[in-house]
Design a protein around this motif. Sequence first.
Motif, PDB file in Angstrom:
ATOM      1  N   LYS A  82       0.823  -1.202   0.000  1.00  0.00           N
ATOM      2  CA  LYS A  82       0.000   0.000   0.000  1.00  0.00           C
ATOM      3  C   LYS A  82       0.863   1.260   0.000  1.00  0.00           C
ATOM      4  O   LYS A  82       0.382   2.350  -0.227  1.00  0.00           O
ATOM      5  N   HIS A  83       2.139   1.114   0.281  1.00  0.00           N
ATOM      6  CA  HIS A  83       3.073   2.241   0.234  1.00  0.00           C
ATOM      7  C   HIS A  83       4.128   1.886  -0.802  1.00  0.00           C
ATOM      8  O   HIS A  83       5.307   1.735  -0.496  1.00  0.00           O
TER       9      HIS A  83
ATOM     10  N   GLY B  91       3.821  -0.839   3.595  1.00  0.00           N
ATOM     11  CA  GLY B  91       2.386  -1.149   3.544  1.00  0.00           C
ATOM     12  C   GLY B  91       2.090  -2.584   3.175  1.00  0.00           C
ATOM     13  O   GLY B  91       1.085  -2.870   2.523  1.00  0.00           O
ATOM     14  N   ARG B 104      -3.952  -1.985  14.515  1.00  0.00           N
ATOM     15  CA  ARG B 104      -3.319  -1.219  13.441  1.00  0.00           C
ATOM     16  C   ARG B 104      -4.248  -1.113  12.250  1.00  0.00           C
ATOM     17  O   ARG B 104      -5.115  -1.950  12.063  1.00  0.00           O
ATOM     18  N   TYR B 105      -4.050  -0.094  11.444  1.00  0.00           N
ATOM     19  CA  TYR B 105      -4.828   0.020  10.212  1.00  0.00           C
ATOM     20  C   TYR B 105      -3.945   0.618   9.132  1.00  0.00           C
ATOM     21  O   TYR B 105      -2.902   1.207   9.414  1.00  0.00           O
ATOM     22  N   SER B 106      -4.409   0.453   7.905  1.00  0.00           N
ATOM     23  CA  SER B 106      -3.669   0.986   6.776  1.00  0.00           C
ATOM     24  C   SER B 106      -4.154   2.411   6.518  1.00  0.00           C
ATOM     25  O   SER B 106      -5.305   2.631   6.147  1.00  0.00           O
ATOM     26  N   GLY B 110      -1.083   5.194   2.706  1.00  0.00           N
ATOM     27  CA  GLY B 110      -0.311   4.004   2.336  1.00  0.00           C
ATOM     28  C   GLY B 110       0.380   3.315   3.491  1.00  0.00           C
ATOM     29  O   GLY B 110       0.459   2.102   3.525  1.00  0.00           O
ATOM     30  N   TYR B 111       0.920   4.099   4.417  1.00  0.00           N
ATOM     31  CA  TYR B 111       1.655   3.466   5.514  1.00  0.00           C
ATOM     32  C   TYR B 111       0.683   2.943   6.578  1.00  0.00           C
ATOM     33  O   TYR B 111      -0.512   3.232   6.545  1.00  0.00           O
TER      34      TYR B 111
END
Lengths: 313, 177
Positions: A82-83, B91, B104-106, B110-111
């Motif tokens: 996602k990053h 990520g 935790r979550y995204s 992105g991170y």
Amino acid sequence: MKEELIVSGRMNPGIDPYLHIWHWQIPLYLFLGGLAAGILFFTALYYILGKEKELPTAVKWANFIAPAALVIGLFALFLDLKHKLFFWQLYTTIRLSSPMSWGAWTLMLITPLAFIWSASYLRELVPKWDWKLKILYDFEALVIKYRKPLAWAIIFLSIILGIYTGILLSAFNARPLWNTSLLGPLFLTSGLSTGAAVIMWMSKDHAERALFSKIDLILITAELFFIIHLFMGFLASTQVQINAAELFLGGEFTVTFWVFVIILGLVFPGILEILELRGYKVPVAVPAILILFGGLMFRFIMVEAGQITRYLY
Amino acid sequence: MRYAMAIDTKKCVGCGDCVVACQTENNVPIGYCRDWVVENVAGTYPQLEVEIRSERCNHCENSPCVRCCPTGASHIVEGGVVLVEHNKCIGCGACIESCPYDARYSHPDGYVDKCTFCLHRVQKGQDPACVSVCPTNCMYFGDLDNPNSDVSKMLATRKYKVLAPEAGTNPQIYYLT
């Protein structure tokens, strides 16, 4: 009775109402990684055993699938991030406590080796192929000269790669379905089985096909043995692991798992292979496709179901 | 130094002020939260028991998220606080999968994001945002190594539990029961 509600309305995307942060990319990669590991293992093994002439598909041709599978698998892994622009951070450190870290390094090593190995056979596959540059011809000669140490490196890395696809999941103790050390050998066996199926499917030689049919039968038996042990272990374990097993024993994954993975993916192709070895005419593509399909389904179900299982408190 | 939090389940009314305070203090994106309130009902009618808990990252001593992070973005700083370095995080989601508390979550950028124990406030001598706004004063924050801290005093006099101790994480959020 016990009921737990999040009264403040937590609805973090990917986390609630149940964890689903990993989608199709991860199981697809686990499948392709296992497949590549399986093919490369047999390629390197039979090269070391000196069977290049008897088993040409295993040593020379099937390995062309491996680099392709690895590249597609790596691309799927990249899509999962996602990053994305920070992916290179993986290669700034080696963290032994993180299976994902040493898995990333294994892929970094085995992918180029798979390309080099296949490239050294390219001119046998396509006789008219021209490398254009002299340096490439020199490099090819060098690779052919050192095929044996290369094969040892590939066999070693392919076992790590195959186990890693299972260890990646089993390292997460928060997900009781994954948190069993059996997952490493189980995923390795499944990967080897899909690799053997591809070689069997591609082979035109009857003796080679029969050999890989037999290998595949042994691997299917081992896989069934591991799966039975997996459930025995869960059912004899703590409540959270009993709950995890129940997803497959009456719960929501019962039909998909037993029909697609066990019956269609393992038992049925196993029976077809036995029939073929006994001399009945069975199109070789049928058991091979079923085994590949079963392996893919197995990984999708494990990743999906594992994310649902959790600790209760 | 070992930062920890004690939360009195007998005093918590589940108002959710801690959640809003955190979202405001830490600029948490809309639709996400770093802390949340759980209502746990156990027993059979009419013998029912309700426990209300404000939950967040447990800043575990044996933190699976730090262990499985492939880049070292998840790390432990002073006082045992578990943090994520945004520019090291790729990520991949491994830490999210590894957390038994789903803390935790995204982040949309992105991170991966989570509770920081409001370290930026703590370093200035303030309490974390959630603790500072609690209208029933049911949350206590401090250093476990200091016997005179709020949290040490509460743990010395009251019975307490932690969440999922069987996960082996050694969590540092204590629930007074």
